[in-house]
Design a protein around this motif. Structure first.
Motif, mmCIF file in Angstrom:
data_model
loop_
_atom_site.group_PDB
_atom_site.id
_atom_site.type_symbol
_atom_site.label_atom_id
_atom_site.label_comp_id
_atom_site.label_asym_id
_atom_site.label_seq_id
_atom_site.Cartn_x
_atom_site.Cartn_y
_atom_site.Cartn_z
ATOM 1 N N THR A 37 -4.050 -6.525 -8.257
ATOM 2 C CA THR A 37 -4.395 -5.165 -7.821
ATOM 3 C C THR A 37 -5.905 -4.954 -7.845
ATOM 4 O OG1 THR A 37 -2.311 -4.271 -8.646
ATOM 5 C CG2 THR A 37 -4.094 -2.705 -8.322
ATOM 6 N N VAL A 38 -6.554 -5.380 -8.921
ATOM 7 C CA VAL A 38 -8.005 -5.184 -9.034
ATOM 8 C C VAL A 38 -8.733 -6.035 -7.986
ATOM 9 C CG1 VAL A 38 -10.003 -5.386 -10.559
ATOM 10 C CG2 VAL A 38 -7.822 -4.585 -11.480
ATOM 11 N N VAL A 70 -6.415 0.182 -11.379
ATOM 12 C CA VAL A 70 -7.829 0.179 -10.991
ATOM 13 C C VAL A 70 -8.623 1.129 -11.894
ATOM 14 C CG1 VAL A 70 -9.461 0.625 -9.115
ATOM 15 C CG2 VAL A 70 -7.267 -0.476 -8.621
ATOM 16 N N ASN A 97 -8.457 -4.343 -4.677
ATOM 17 C CA ASN A 97 -9.339 -3.175 -4.638
ATOM 18 C C ASN A 97 -10.764 -3.582 -4.286
ATOM 19 O OD1 ASN A 97 -11.243 -1.265 -6.726
ATOM 20 N ND2 ASN A 97 -9.907 -0.196 -5.303
ATOM 21 N N VAL A 106 -14.043 1.289 5.326
ATOM 22 C CA VAL A 106 -14.948 2.427 5.199
ATOM 23 C C VAL A 106 -14.191 3.577 4.547
ATOM 24 C CG1 VAL A 106 -16.343 4.085 6.495
ATOM 25 C CG2 VAL A 106 -16.201 1.698 7.249
ATOM 26 N N TRP A 107 -14.832 4.242 3.594
ATOM 27 C CA TRP A 107 -14.235 5.429 2.975
ATOM 28 C C TRP A 107 -14.248 6.554 3.983
ATOM 29 C CZ3 TRP A 107 -13.528 6.046 -2.664
ATOM 30 C CH2 TRP A 107 -13.646 4.827 -3.333
ATOM 31 N N LEU A 142 0.868 -1.160 0.000
ATOM 32 C CA LEU A 142 0.000 0.000 0.000
ATOM 33 C C LEU A 142 0.917 1.224 0.000
ATOM 34 C CD1 LEU A 142 -2.518 -1.069 2.759
ATOM 35 C CD2 LEU A 142 -3.113 -0.600 0.370
ATOM 36 N N SER A 143 0.330 2.403 -0.197
ATOM 37 C CA SER A 143 1.136 3.612 -0.141
ATOM 38 C C SER A 143 1.697 3.781 1.274
ATOM 39 C CB SER A 143 0.261 4.811 -0.516
ATOM 40 O OG SER A 143 1.022 5.976 -0.552
ATOM 41 N N SER A 162 -11.350 9.071 -6.648
ATOM 42 C CA SER A 162 -10.629 8.106 -5.827
ATOM 43 C C SER A 162 -10.935 6.693 -6.315
ATOM 44 C CB SER A 162 -11.079 8.249 -4.366
ATOM 45 O OG SER A 162 -10.587 7.184 -3.586
ATOM 46 N N VAL A 163 -9.941 5.819 -6.228
ATOM 47 C CA VAL A 163 -10.159 4.447 -6.699
ATOM 48 C C VAL A 163 -10.512 3.487 -5.571
ATOM 49 C CG1 VAL A 163 -8.700 4.714 -8.733
ATOM 50 C CG2 VAL A 163 -7.697 3.852 -6.605
ATOM 51 N N GLY A 164 -10.397 3.924 -4.325
ATOM 52 C CA GLY A 164 -10.728 2.994 -3.254
ATOM 53 C C GLY A 164 -10.531 3.609 -1.891
ATOM 54 N N PRO A 165 -10.913 2.868 -0.858
ATOM 55 C CA PRO A 165 -10.890 3.414 0.497
ATOM 56 C C PRO A 165 -9.519 3.393 1.161
ATOM 57 C CG PRO A 165 -11.777 1.194 0.522
ATOM 58 C CD PRO A 165 -11.516 1.529 -0.919
ATOM 59 N N ARG A 166 -8.505 2.863 0.481
ATOM 60 C CA ARG A 166 -7.162 2.859 1.055
ATOM 61 C C ARG A 166 -6.220 3.601 0.102
ATOM 62 N NH1 ARG A 166 -5.826 -3.059 3.392
ATOM 63 N NH2 ARG A 166 -4.863 -1.871 5.067
ATOM 64 N N SER A 167 -5.065 3.956 0.611
ATOM 65 C CA SER A 167 -4.125 4.747 -0.175
ATOM 66 C C SER A 167 -3.186 3.816 -0.950
ATOM 67 C CB SER A 167 -3.337 5.649 0.782
ATOM 68 O OG SER A 167 -2.495 6.500 0.061
ATOM 69 N N TYR A 168 -3.196 3.962 -2.278
ATOM 70 C CA TYR A 168 -2.449 3.046 -3.146
ATOM 71 C C TYR A 168 -1.215 3.710 -3.747
ATOM 72 C CZ TYR A 168 -6.657 0.024 -3.398
ATOM 73 O OH TYR A 168 -7.718 -0.792 -3.109
ATOM 74 N N HIS A 169 -0.284 2.877 -4.178
ATOM 75 C CA HIS A 169 0.796 3.344 -5.045
ATOM 76 C C HIS A 169 0.178 3.864 -6.349
ATOM 77 C CE1 HIS A 169 4.515 1.022 -3.335
ATOM 78 N NE2 HIS A 169 3.840 1.639 -2.399
ATOM 79 N N ARG A 183 -17.081 -8.518 -8.978
ATOM 80 C CA ARG A 183 -17.957 -7.553 -8.297
ATOM 81 C C ARG A 183 -19.287 -8.185 -7.911
ATOM 82 N NH1 ARG A 183 -17.369 -1.606 -11.234
ATOM 83 N NH2 ARG A 183 -15.091 -1.524 -11.235
ATOM 84 N N ASP A 221 -15.796 8.587 -5.579
ATOM 85 C CA ASP A 221 -15.576 7.195 -5.989
ATOM 86 C C ASP A 221 -15.666 7.072 -7.517
ATOM 87 O OD1 ASP A 221 -15.501 4.490 -6.421
ATOM 88 O OD2 ASP A 221 -17.257 4.023 -5.176
ATOM 89 N N ILE A 222 -14.625 6.556 -8.137
ATOM 90 C CA ILE A 222 -14.571 6.473 -9.601
ATOM 91 C C ILE A 222 -15.729 5.646 -10.158
ATOM 92 C CG2 ILE A 222 -13.040 4.445 -9.705
ATOM 93 C CD1 ILE A 222 -11.613 5.891 -12.071
ATOM 94 N N ARG A 223 -16.221 4.688 -9.380
ATOM 95 C CA ARG A 223 -17.332 3.859 -9.871
ATOM 96 C C ARG A 223 -18.620 4.680 -10.007
ATOM 97 N NH1 ARG A 223 -17.020 -2.152 -7.024
ATOM 98 N NH2 ARG A 223 -14.810 -2.542 -7.449
ATOM 99 N N HIS A 226 -0.687 1.217 -8.966
ATOM 100 C CA HIS A 226 -1.870 0.421 -8.624
ATOM 101 C C HIS A 226 -3.146 1.227 -8.901
ATOM 102 C CE1 HIS A 226 0.822 -1.875 -5.488
ATOM 103 N NE2 HIS A 226 1.272 -1.963 -6.708
ATOM 104 N N GLU A 265 -11.812 0.175 -14.476
ATOM 105 C CA GLU A 265 -13.122 0.840 -14.542
ATOM 106 C C GLU A 265 -13.415 1.296 -15.979
ATOM 107 O OE1 GLU A 265 -15.275 0.875 -12.157
ATOM 108 O OE2 GLU A 265 -16.772 2.059 -13.241
ATOM 109 N N ARG A 301 -12.761 -2.467 -0.913
ATOM 110 C CA ARG A 301 -14.054 -1.793 -0.974
ATOM 111 C C ARG A 301 -15.093 -2.484 -0.090
ATOM 112 N NH1 ARG A 301 -15.539 1.553 -5.282
ATOM 113 N NH2 ARG A 301 -13.747 2.377 -6.403
#
Lengths: 192, 192
Positions: A178-179, B179, A182, A190-191, A42-43, B165-172, A133, B131-133, B175, B183, A186
């Motif tokens: 990676t996907v 994602v 993700n 929680v966001w 993760l980052s 944002s691509v998700g609830p956690r911080s990514y490289h 999904r 959220d990108i989705r 990555h 999408e 999700r």
């Protein structure tokens, strides 16, 4: 604890390869190194709950499995050479049927896909599978191949396993991981 | 045509770095190399419709921008050294305000983020974004930072841009690109 296992059909099974030639002399070890990266990073953080297994089936002494524990791993950086260096070191151990630790959080044993199949209930990440999904609950262990399809003798062991797909196009193994992570994130976080 | 631009705050701006030390001497060039990989590679194929811009802001001669065209690129393999080698070669050109081709599909010019902002309408990939989705239509151009946050002088130029944002956690960064492209693929391609 998400588990990823990647089959490296040509990945070298001794530590003699050069870190300057991971795609060539090391038998596309670069693919496996990127899978370690996407499984665990993760980052500014590591995914401490993820386990990543690399099944090495190349010359000269297959099969061997190298296991990276997100919980215990140390000395791992995101670049390919870093994972390659830890794999190379793991391959200098004498192989035994049980895992031995080479550096903190990195382990190696004699054994391949059939041994792993007895350890985990895998779902195959495969373009022909159900959309991830729409899958609930998500599987806990995912099996992937490298740039080659599964071989006939591997198919025999996995043909009854469930299959999920991450998208409508065919991805590299590390991108599919990676996907998948993700989708797991999700559902579990929680966001903010 | 999806566009990705990644800021490499410490990425070396001459070709003197060693391919054996992309994270160190090359100023975390490994991050940018992985972004080239995730922007352009499909399994056994390239994303011919994607453009990837690397904004290099490290010593000794910043800023420079290296541009990989998915449509035109050749001699690119998925491993970090391969992208690093093409970046290194691009940095041996004398910088001019317009792009010059160093190898097929790889170009370099003098200029940084402010020049890019006049070329494309960027959306920032940022943990705090929507959220990108849920975003429709999807943006066409995405701006990312490396392992550092955007600097104050960069923020001034981008603070009014939309964020996803691509998700609830911080990514490289690489990555997050994977994602994002997943999408895009899901909206543009039919599952077979």
């Amino acid at each position: 604890m998400p588990v990823f296992a990647i089959i490296g059909h040509t990945a070298r099974t001794d530590g003699s390869f050069s870190l300057n030639d991971l795609p060539g002399g090391a038998g596309r070890m670069d693919i496996l190194c990127r899978c370690v990266n996407t499984s665990l990073f993760l980052s500014h953080d590591l995914r401490r709950d993820v386990a990543c297994y690399l099944v090495l089936q190349g010359d000269p002494d297959p099969p061997k499995t190298v296991f990276f524990s997100g919980e215990a791993v140390r000395y791992l950086s995101p670049d390919e050479r870093s994972a390659g260096s830890l794999i190379k070191k793991a391959l200098t151990l004498l192989p035994t049927p049980t895992y031995q630790e080479s550096t903190p959080g990195v382990y190696m044993r004699r054994g391949g896909i059939h041994d792993l199949l007895t350890d985990h209930h895998f779902t195959v990440l495969d373009e022909g599978g159900e959309d991830i999904r729409k899958v609930s609950p998500l599987p806990g262990a995912f099996l992937l191949s490298d740039h080659h399809d599964f071989l006939a003798e591997e198919v025999a062991g996995i043909e009854g396993l469930p299959r999920v797909s991450v998208g409508p196009r065919s991805y590299h193994a590390d991108h599919a991981i990676t996907v998948t992570l993700n989708e797991i994130d999700r559902r579990n976080f929680v966001w903010t």
